[in-house]
Design an enzyme around this catalytic site. Structure first.
Site, PDB file in Angstrom:
ATOM      1  N   SER A  29       0.828  -1.205   0.000  1.00 40.12           N
ATOM      2  CA  SER A  29       0.000   0.000   0.000  1.00 40.12           C
ATOM      3  C   SER A  29       0.864   1.257   0.000  1.00 40.12           C
ATOM      4  O   SER A  29       0.640   2.187  -0.794  1.00 40.12           O
ATOM      5  CB  SER A  29      -0.919   0.002   1.217  1.00 40.12           C
ATOM      6  OG  SER A  29      -1.763  -1.129   1.214  1.00 40.12           O
ATOM      7  N   ARG A  58       9.092  -9.570  -3.608  1.00 41.53           N
ATOM      8  CA  ARG A  58       9.184 -10.988  -3.947  1.00 41.53           C
ATOM      9  C   ARG A  58       7.919 -11.531  -4.603  1.00 41.53           C
ATOM     10  O   ARG A  58       7.830 -12.725  -4.870  1.00 41.53           O
ATOM     11  CB  ARG A  58       9.503 -11.809  -2.692  1.00 41.53           C
ATOM     12  CG  ARG A  58       8.465 -11.714  -1.587  1.00 41.53           C
ATOM     13  CD  ARG A  58       8.949 -12.443  -0.346  1.00 41.53           C
ATOM     14  NE  ARG A  58       7.948 -12.419   0.720  1.00 41.53           N
ATOM     15  CZ  ARG A  58       8.144 -12.927   1.931  1.00 41.53           C
ATOM     16  NH1 ARG A  58       9.302 -13.506   2.213  1.00 41.53           N
ATOM     17  NH2 ARG A  58       7.210 -12.875   2.855  1.00 41.53           N
ATOM     18  N   LYS A 111       1.965  -9.243  -7.924  1.00 41.41           N
ATOM     19  CA  LYS A 111       1.732  -7.849  -7.549  1.00 41.41           C
ATOM     20  C   LYS A 111       2.567  -6.912  -8.412  1.00 41.41           C
ATOM     21  O   LYS A 111       2.124  -5.817  -8.761  1.00 41.41           O
ATOM     22  CB  LYS A 111       2.057  -7.638  -6.072  1.00 41.41           C
ATOM     23  CG  LYS A 111       1.061  -8.288  -5.120  1.00 41.41           C
ATOM     24  CD  LYS A 111       1.460  -8.054  -3.677  1.00 41.41           C
ATOM     25  CE  LYS A 111       0.514  -8.771  -2.720  1.00 41.41           C
ATOM     26  NZ  LYS A 111       0.961  -8.632  -1.315  1.00 41.41           N
ATOM     27  N   ASP A 140      14.169 -10.799  -2.297  1.00 41.49           N
ATOM     28  CA  ASP A 140      13.759 -10.841  -0.902  1.00 41.49           C
ATOM     29  C   ASP A 140      14.821 -10.142  -0.066  1.00 41.49           C
ATOM     30  O   ASP A 140      16.023 -10.298  -0.331  1.00 41.49           O
ATOM     31  CB  ASP A 140      13.605 -12.302  -0.455  1.00 41.49           C
ATOM     32  CG  ASP A 140      12.798 -12.459   0.818  1.00 41.49           C
ATOM     33  OD1 ASP A 140      13.036 -11.685   1.767  1.00 41.49           O
ATOM     34  OD2 ASP A 140      11.937 -13.345   0.877  1.00 41.49           O
ATOM     35  N   ALA A 171      10.441  -0.409   2.959  1.00 41.56           N
ATOM     36  CA  ALA A 171       9.066  -0.582   3.415  1.00 41.56           C
ATOM     37  C   ALA A 171       8.679  -2.048   3.546  1.00 41.56           C
ATOM     38  O   ALA A 171       7.554  -2.361   3.957  1.00 41.56           O
ATOM     39  CB  ALA A 171       8.104   0.118   2.459  1.00 41.56           C
ATOM     40  N   LEU A 186      11.054   2.286   7.322  1.00 41.38           N
ATOM     41  CA  LEU A 186       9.738   2.488   7.931  1.00 41.38           C
ATOM     42  C   LEU A 186       9.606   1.621   9.173  1.00 41.38           C
ATOM     43  O   LEU A 186       9.878   0.418   9.137  1.00 41.38           O
ATOM     44  CB  LEU A 186       8.623   2.132   6.941  1.00 41.38           C
ATOM     45  CG  LEU A 186       8.179   3.234   5.971  1.00 41.38           C
ATOM     46  CD1 LEU A 186       9.354   3.737   5.122  1.00 41.38           C
ATOM     47  CD2 LEU A 186       7.050   2.740   5.074  1.00 41.38           C
ATOM     48  N   LYS A 199       4.377   0.081  17.317  1.00 44.68           N
ATOM     49  CA  LYS A 199       4.477  -1.164  18.086  1.00 44.68           C
ATOM     50  C   LYS A 199       5.908  -1.468  18.520  1.00 44.68           C
ATOM     51  O   LYS A 199       6.132  -2.354  19.346  1.00 44.68           O
ATOM     52  CB  LYS A 199       3.898  -2.331  17.288  1.00 44.68           C
ATOM     53  CG  LYS A 199       2.388  -2.222  17.092  1.00 44.68           C
ATOM     54  CD  LYS A 199       1.844  -3.373  16.270  1.00 44.68           C
ATOM     55  CE  LYS A 199       0.317  -3.322  16.203  1.00 44.68           C
ATOM     56  NZ  LYS A 199      -0.208  -2.095  15.575  1.00 44.68           N
ATOM     57  N   ASN A 254      -1.077   3.251  12.556  1.00 44.31           N
ATOM     58  CA  ASN A 254      -1.815   2.547  11.515  1.00 44.31           C
ATOM     59  C   ASN A 254      -2.108   3.472  10.338  1.00 44.31           C
ATOM     60  O   ASN A 254      -2.374   4.654  10.517  1.00 44.31           O
ATOM     61  CB  ASN A 254      -3.134   2.006  12.072  1.00 44.31           C
ATOM     62  CG  ASN A 254      -2.917   0.941  13.144  1.00 44.31           C
ATOM     63  OD1 ASN A 254      -1.839   0.848  13.720  1.00 44.31           O
ATOM     64  ND2 ASN A 254      -3.927   0.155  13.400  1.00 44.31           N
ATOM     65  N   THR A 280     -12.330  -5.731  18.995  1.00 37.91           N
ATOM     66  CA  THR A 280     -11.609  -6.503  20.010  1.00 37.91           C
ATOM     67  C   THR A 280     -11.894  -6.004  21.421  1.00 37.91           C
ATOM     68  O   THR A 280     -12.097  -6.794  22.339  1.00 37.91           O
ATOM     69  CB  THR A 280     -10.093  -6.450  19.744  1.00 37.91           C
ATOM     70  OG1 THR A 280      -9.710  -5.080  19.580  1.00 37.91           O
ATOM     71  CG2 THR A 280      -9.741  -7.224  18.496  1.00 37.91           C
TER      72      THR A 280
END
Length: 269
Positions: A14, A37, A41, A60, A80, A122, A126, A166, A190
């Site tokens: 994205s 990889r 896409k 990769d 990214a 990036l 978290k 996010n 959640t």
């Protein structure tokens, strides 16, 4: 970025799609190497961006030699690529380590060896006080990039990170999930107390542009972005649609943070 050659890992994701779109629009003399990889896409992205400014590399980040080859002649490296899904990382821990940690070290080494001038990686909120493996691997990744400047000191390569929350509407985020669930007449949440930091894809790209423009090496760029309750987000996306509370999954927090206490103290100072 005009006249520069940019290598973009995870280029078919994205962020990668939005980054490529912005560069093609704003910097018509820049060149971008898309490194990922997933050949499907890449094929789909080639149809979306039939531009001579783009080159396509199947590879990769786990592959050190392929990374070194792809980095040759690049001026700017935007990293990214990552394993990002918390449950996938929890269930496949060493795969997350191989991609997010070993892959980061391969990039540091490849960029120093190839003489890439600027590297921007990036990261995620978290990585602050991590409670899951994804966050822990991204914390390790941040350390590798920041302290990679010590190994690059006698060279021209400089490495920095951007850290944000996010991304609204990105693949795997809760926004497309809520939209799909709304068609079925019920959402899953959640925990009603849960909050998350949110920004748009364009804001994420702007942050990377800002880092490229101002970095000296060793910084972690953190944007000022809002924290939103998941119930408010659900009400905005699917007003009036009822929801079930499923409970927090293993490795999830109620509230994320963008700065650790120590980082916040040093920022204030």
């Amino acid at each position: 970025l005009n006249g520069k050659t940019i290598l973009l890992t995870g280029g078919t994701g994205s962020f990668g799609n939005q980054f490529v779109s912005r560069v093609l629009t704003e910097y018509p003399e820049a060149k971008i190497r898309i490194y990922s990889r997933d050949e499907l896409k890449q094929s789909e992205m080639q149809k979306r961006f039939p531009s001579r400014q783009l080159r396509w590399f199947i590879g990769d980040v786990r592959d050190r030699s392929r990374m070194t080859r792809a980095a040759q002649g690049a001026d700017i490296f935007v990293h990214a690529a990552a394993m990002k899904q918390v449950p996938a990382c929890e269930y496949n821990p060493f795969e997350a380590v191989r991609t997010n940690v070993l892959g980061a070290q391969h990039i540091v080494d490849a960029c120093i060896d190839a003489g890439v001038s600027q590297v921007v990686a990036l990261s995620t909120d978290k990585a602050c006080n991590p409670v899951n493996l994804y966050g822990a691997t991204k914390l390790c990744s941040e350390k590798l990039f920041v302290h990679g400047n010590a190994y690059a000191a006698q060279f021209d390569t400089r490495l920095s990170c951007v850290r944000y929350g996010n991304v609204i509407g990105s693949r795997g985020s809760v926004v497309p999930l809520f939209r799909e669930q709304a068609k079925q007449g019920k959402l899953t949440i959640t925990d009603e107390r849960m909050t998350r930091f949110w920004l748009t894809l364009d804001q994420a790209v702007d942050l990377v542009f800002h880092a490229i423009d101002t970095m000296h090496g060793g910084e972690i760029f953190v944007p000022k972005i809002p924290s939103v309750r998941v119930t408010d987000l659900a009400a905005a996306i699917a007003p009036g649609v009822p929801y079930d509370v499923t409970g927090i999954r293993p490795g999830e927090k109620l509230h994320e943070t963008l700065l650790t206490f120590d980082e916040a103290r040093h920022t204030i100072e």
